[in-house]
Write a protein that holds these residues in place. Structure first.
Motif, PDB file in Angstrom:
ATOM      1  N   GLN A   1       0.868  -1.177   0.000  1.00  0.00           N
ATOM      2  CA  GLN A   1       0.000   0.000   0.000  1.00  0.00           C
ATOM      3  C   GLN A   1       0.900   1.221   0.000  1.00  0.00           C
ATOM      4  OE1 GLN A   1      -2.495  -0.418   3.455  1.00  0.00           O
ATOM      5  NE2 GLN A   1      -3.652  -2.098   2.560  1.00  0.00           N
ATOM      6  N   VAL A   2       0.542   2.204  -0.796  1.00  0.00           N
ATOM      7  CA  VAL A   2       1.385   3.385  -0.932  1.00  0.00           C
ATOM      8  C   VAL A   2       0.521   4.638  -0.996  1.00  0.00           C
ATOM      9  CG1 VAL A   2       1.519   3.182  -3.448  1.00  0.00           C
ATOM     10  CG2 VAL A   2       3.342   4.326  -2.233  1.00  0.00           C
ATOM     11  N   THR A   3       0.988   5.704  -0.354  1.00  0.00           N
ATOM     12  CA  THR A   3       0.349   7.014  -0.401  1.00  0.00           C
ATOM     13  C   THR A   3       1.360   7.977  -1.018  1.00  0.00           C
ATOM     14  OG1 THR A   3      -0.883   6.491   1.603  1.00  0.00           O
ATOM     15  CG2 THR A   3      -0.772   8.817   0.972  1.00  0.00           C
ATOM     16  N   PHE A   4       0.912   8.768  -1.992  1.00  0.00           N
ATOM     17  CA  PHE A   4       1.841   9.597  -2.759  1.00  0.00           C
ATOM     18  C   PHE A   4       1.135  10.801  -3.338  1.00  0.00           C
ATOM     19  CE2 PHE A   4      -0.111   6.369  -5.297  1.00  0.00           C
ATOM     20  CZ  PHE A   4      -0.433   6.988  -6.488  1.00  0.00           C
ATOM     21  N   GLU A   5       1.934  11.776  -3.761  1.00  0.00           N
ATOM     22  CA  GLU A   5       1.348  12.926  -4.436  1.00  0.00           C
ATOM     23  C   GLU A   5       1.062  12.564  -5.879  1.00  0.00           C
ATOM     24  OE1 GLU A   5       3.899  16.357  -4.764  1.00  0.00           O
ATOM     25  OE2 GLU A   5       5.609  15.131  -5.286  1.00  0.00           O
ATOM     26  N   LYS A   6       0.043  13.183  -6.439  1.00  0.00           N
ATOM     27  CA  LYS A   6      -0.325  12.930  -7.836  1.00  0.00           C
ATOM     28  C   LYS A   6       0.896  13.162  -8.714  1.00  0.00           C
ATOM     29  CE  LYS A   6      -3.629  14.193 -11.377  1.00  0.00           C
ATOM     30  NZ  LYS A   6      -4.726  15.073 -11.747  1.00  0.00           N
ATOM     31  N   LEU A   7       1.135  12.208  -9.612  1.00  0.00           N
ATOM     32  CA  LEU A   7       2.331  12.273 -10.443  1.00  0.00           C
ATOM     33  C   LEU A   7       2.262  13.443 -11.425  1.00  0.00           C
ATOM     34  CD1 LEU A   7       2.857   8.489 -11.275  1.00  0.00           C
ATOM     35  CD2 LEU A   7       3.661   9.794  -9.312  1.00  0.00           C
ATOM     36  N   ARG A   8       3.410  14.098 -11.575  1.00  0.00           N
ATOM     37  CA  ARG A   8       3.587  15.158 -12.573  1.00  0.00           C
ATOM     38  C   ARG A   8       4.763  14.756 -13.439  1.00  0.00           C
ATOM     39  NH1 ARG A   8       1.910  20.597 -11.849  1.00  0.00           N
ATOM     40  NH2 ARG A   8       3.890  21.179 -12.783  1.00  0.00           N
ATOM     41  N   TYR A   9       4.515  14.632 -14.733  1.00  0.00           N
ATOM     42  CA  TYR A   9       5.544  14.204 -15.680  1.00  0.00           C
ATOM     43  C   TYR A   9       6.150  12.866 -15.255  1.00  0.00           C
ATOM     44  CZ  TYR A   9       4.975  19.056 -16.952  1.00  0.00           C
ATOM     45  OH  TYR A   9       4.444  20.266 -17.308  1.00  0.00           O
ATOM     46  N   GLY A  10       5.326  11.980 -14.703  1.00  0.00           N
ATOM     47  CA  GLY A  10       5.758  10.638 -14.331  1.00  0.00           C
ATOM     48  C   GLY A  10       6.495  10.537 -13.013  1.00  0.00           C
ATOM     49  N   ARG A  11       6.577  11.630 -12.268  1.00  0.00           N
ATOM     50  CA  ARG A  11       7.318  11.637 -10.999  1.00  0.00           C
ATOM     51  C   ARG A  11       6.445  12.146  -9.869  1.00  0.00           C
ATOM     52  NH1 ARG A  11      13.218  11.961 -12.004  1.00  0.00           N
ATOM     53  NH2 ARG A  11      13.451  11.681 -14.235  1.00  0.00           N
ATOM     54  N   GLY A  12       6.773  11.696  -8.653  1.00  0.00           N
ATOM     55  CA  GLY A  12       6.044  12.168  -7.487  1.00  0.00           C
ATOM     56  C   GLY A  12       6.619  11.587  -6.211  1.00  0.00           C
ATOM     57  N   SER A  13       6.464  12.301  -5.112  1.00  0.00           N
ATOM     58  CA  SER A  13       6.967  11.860  -3.815  1.00  0.00           C
ATOM     59  C   SER A  13       6.026  10.852  -3.173  1.00  0.00           C
ATOM     60  CB  SER A  13       7.130  13.059  -2.878  1.00  0.00           C
ATOM     61  OG  SER A  13       8.110  13.940  -3.377  1.00  0.00           O
ATOM     62  N   ILE A  14       6.617   9.883  -2.468  1.00  0.00           N
ATOM     63  CA  ILE A  14       5.857   8.874  -1.739  1.00  0.00           C
ATOM     64  C   ILE A  14       5.909   9.238  -0.266  1.00  0.00           C
ATOM     65  CG2 ILE A  14       5.758   6.435  -1.079  1.00  0.00           C
ATOM     66  CD1 ILE A  14       7.113   5.824  -3.799  1.00  0.00           C
ATOM     67  N   SER A  15       4.739   9.457   0.347  1.00  0.00           N
ATOM     68  CA  SER A  15       4.734   9.843   1.758  1.00  0.00           C
ATOM     69  C   SER A  15       4.681   8.642   2.691  1.00  0.00           C
ATOM     70  CB  SER A  15       3.581  10.799   2.063  1.00  0.00           C
ATOM     71  OG  SER A  15       2.348  10.176   1.818  1.00  0.00           O
ATOM     72  N   SER A  16       4.135   7.511   2.233  1.00  0.00           N
ATOM     73  CA  SER A  16       4.147   6.304   3.063  1.00  0.00           C
ATOM     74  C   SER A  16       4.053   5.061   2.196  1.00  0.00           C
ATOM     75  CB  SER A  16       3.016   6.324   4.087  1.00  0.00           C
ATOM     76  OG  SER A  16       1.771   6.144   3.457  1.00  0.00           O
ATOM     77  N   MET A  17       4.613   3.968   2.713  1.00  0.00           N
ATOM     78  CA  MET A  17       4.566   2.686   2.030  1.00  0.00           C
ATOM     79  C   MET A  17       4.398   1.609   3.085  1.00  0.00           C
ATOM     80  SD  MET A  17       7.436   0.561  -0.076  1.00  0.00           S
ATOM     81  CE  MET A  17       8.295   0.221   1.432  1.00  0.00           C
ATOM     82  N   LEU A  18       3.521   0.659   2.819  1.00  0.00           N
ATOM     83  CA  LEU A  18       3.293  -0.457   3.723  1.00  0.00           C
ATOM     84  C   LEU A  18       3.435  -1.744   2.920  1.00  0.00           C
ATOM     85  CD1 LEU A  18       2.216  -1.746   6.405  1.00  0.00           C
ATOM     86  CD2 LEU A  18      -0.061  -1.483   5.435  1.00  0.00           C
TER      87      LEU A  18
END
Length: 149
Positions: free
Chosen positions: A124-141
């Motif tokens: 499970q992953v929470t992240f910011e909406k991707l822009r140009y295929g990239r984005g930060s991941i705030s949490s991963m389980l």
């Protein structure tokens, strides 16, 4: 990412998304290399270890469901900071969602043990909406649970 109010730009909060998926495959890699240091001219040996987790999300992200996460141990963990604090980031989204995430050495060893035992089941992953295929991941389980919550 910004809107104009009068003459001043006001930043909008990034859109945060969550996805869950099932792990279908994993790979553990050890890499050792040596290189000459630029400053001293001495040879230095370095090695690295990473776990690659592959699978598919139950919902698409930018039209893609397959994922490939490179997870590596980090002795000195620090949260990354772009628009949100992060534990990793998506590096590209097509043809497969590729991401890199750092874990503490203790948690990394636990994930390796679960993978080797064949018990690593869901991500499970929470992240910011991707822009140009990239984005930060705030949490991963990563979990041994067979069901997604």
């Amino acid at each position: 990412m910004t809107t104009r109010v009068g003459k001043r730009k006001v930043a909008r909060a990034p859109e945060i998304l969550s996805r869950s998926g099932f792990v279908s495959d994993w790979e553990l890699s050890v890499h050792a290399w040596s290189a000459k240091e630029h400053t001293s001219g001495h040879w230095k040996r370095t090695d690295g270890l990473h776990l690659t987790v592959r699978g598919a999300f139950t919902e698409e992200v930018a039209g893609v469901t397959k994922f490939d996460f490179l997870i590596y141990p980090e002795a000195n963990l620090d949260t990354g900071r772009s628009t949100i604090s992060s534990v990793g980031s998506f590096l590209r989204c097509k043809p497969i969602l590729e991401a890199g995430v750092s874990l503490s050495e203790l948690h990394f060893q636990a994930m390796v043990s679960a993978a080797v035992a064949g018990k690593l089941s869901t991500l499970q992953v929470t992240f910011e909406k991707l822009r140009y295929g990239r984005g930060s991941i705030s949490s991963m389980l990563l979990s041994t649970s067979k069901e997604i919550t």
